[in-house]
Design an enzyme around this catalytic site. Sequence first.
Site, PDB file in Angstrom:
ATOM      1  N   ASN A  99       5.074  -7.263  -0.801  1.00 50.77           N
ATOM      2  CA  ASN A  99       3.657  -6.946  -0.641  1.00 50.77           C
ATOM      3  C   ASN A  99       3.147  -5.976  -1.699  1.00 50.77           C
ATOM      4  O   ASN A  99       2.375  -6.363  -2.567  1.00 50.77           O
ATOM      5  CB  ASN A  99       3.378  -6.376   0.753  1.00 50.77           C
ATOM      6  CG  ASN A  99       2.823  -7.405   1.708  1.00 50.77           C
ATOM      7  OD1 ASN A  99       2.613  -8.560   1.338  1.00 50.77           O
ATOM      8  ND2 ASN A  99       2.578  -7.005   2.938  1.00 50.77           N
ATOM      9  N   ASP A 141       4.079 -10.756  10.500  1.00 54.15           N
ATOM     10  CA  ASP A 141       4.287 -10.699   9.060  1.00 54.15           C
ATOM     11  C   ASP A 141       5.416  -9.742   8.695  1.00 54.15           C
ATOM     12  O   ASP A 141       6.074  -9.916   7.664  1.00 54.15           O
ATOM     13  CB  ASP A 141       2.997 -10.260   8.366  1.00 54.15           C
ATOM     14  CG  ASP A 141       1.883 -11.291   8.519  1.00 54.15           C
ATOM     15  OD1 ASP A 141       2.198 -12.439   8.900  1.00 54.15           O
ATOM     16  OD2 ASP A 141       0.719 -10.952   8.272  1.00 54.15           O
ATOM     17  N   ASP A 157      -6.731   9.367  -3.694  1.00 56.86           N
ATOM     18  CA  ASP A 157      -5.692   9.401  -2.662  1.00 56.86           C
ATOM     19  C   ASP A 157      -4.429   8.678  -3.087  1.00 56.86           C
ATOM     20  O   ASP A 157      -3.375   8.869  -2.484  1.00 56.86           O
ATOM     21  CB  ASP A 157      -6.219   8.789  -1.364  1.00 56.86           C
ATOM     22  CG  ASP A 157      -7.111   9.761  -0.594  1.00 56.86           C
ATOM     23  OD1 ASP A 157      -7.182  10.932  -1.012  1.00 56.86           O
ATOM     24  OD2 ASP A 157      -7.719   9.339   0.404  1.00 56.86           O
TER      25      ASP A 157
END
Length: 430
Positions: free
Chosen positions: A271, A175, A301
């Site tokens: 992405n 990918d 986070d």
Amino acid sequence: MDGGSEVQLEAPTFCCPTCEGGPIPGRRSSQRFKARSLSTSSATTYWEHRRSQSLHGPSPVTTFGPKACMLQNPQAVMHIQDPASQRLTWNKPPKSVLVIKKIRDASLLQPFKELCMFLTEVKNLIVYVEKKVLDDPAISGDETFATITKKFCTFREDLDDISNRVDFIICLGGDGTLLYASSLFQESVPPVVAFHLGSLGFLTPFKFDTYQSQVTQIIEGNAAIVLRSRLQVRVLKENWEKNDMVDEKGMILTSKDTGRSHKAMQYQVLNEVVVDRGPSSYLSNVDLFLDGHLITTVQGDGLIVSTPTGSTAYAVAAGASMIHPNVPAIMITPICPHSLSFRPIVVPAGVELKIKLSRDARNTAWVSFDGRKRQEICHGDSITITTSCFPVPSICFRDPVTDWFESLATCLHWNVRKKQNYLSSEDEEF
């Protein structure tokens, strides 16, 4: 070519002569490159596609590279074309191809050589290959393959503009090769054929065993495609230092000199955009705006802003839903939020998101784009995100729906469990 370069903005219109569509804003503008070893026309940039706010997002550009476009189909559902009717066609026969190979992978050497010989000698195509691929000793030292490499056209990332020279792209690897191919084109992306020769292969539906017939069929045209939307991202560095340095990993390191100026960095992201707390032990504390309104402050986070394609990557690992690439949406996913009620949300593709460091944040934040160009975000900096009008046309093995669900089953083992035994009539008596 350089997704992280400083640009000068213009927004004239460009009319597609092949798709009978209206003007496509933001098609041509000037851009500065670090160097240029290819003789080409003035460079182009994607920023800024000006539009009013829309619940349906921008209309994607349906011309891909210099010769490919999407086959027009008047049948539409709710102003969105039926995914099954998305077909690739050519207004002229393709003559050039970009072959992207995963660097330093010995298992790809033989497939790469076979493919290049087929494209050059059988299909008579002009093959573009990145220069660092040919610098591999296993390729440069092969005397029998040298006659083929002499016919190649080479380029260097961030230095040479090949946006109007490549008709379609072939990726060999996982990918990551498709993500890398996307980063090379900051405007219209040529059609991409991705062969599964990597570790996961969620975005690479083709097997290399039948590459000759598959490539031949694609060159002849009329192949199924899925338009993978990208995020159009702008990072405004309020306190950018002219002496900032970039290390060997592509991270922008902030200097402490006194000279300051403004700098806008622009990216196309396939992405996700990830904002995290970096090396600090404190919680990340960033404000999230939607169309100019403060929606929430993210304490945890970090935060993931992803496309539907990216929903099956980092986002799903952080607890998000999986979205089909044809759904026009943007997903917002917190990373380990310090609130049990902060769940991932999906917003329309037409909105504009802005992320800024909170005024009372104890530390800075860090941002990366598809895992690259990682840089620090300080007070006063901002990240603006919306849906790009330049998608990645990914060629399907069968069709967009079948390919996606097969990837869910084979790569992520979605809903795989041992089935219950059949219950007979005798068992029911007990």
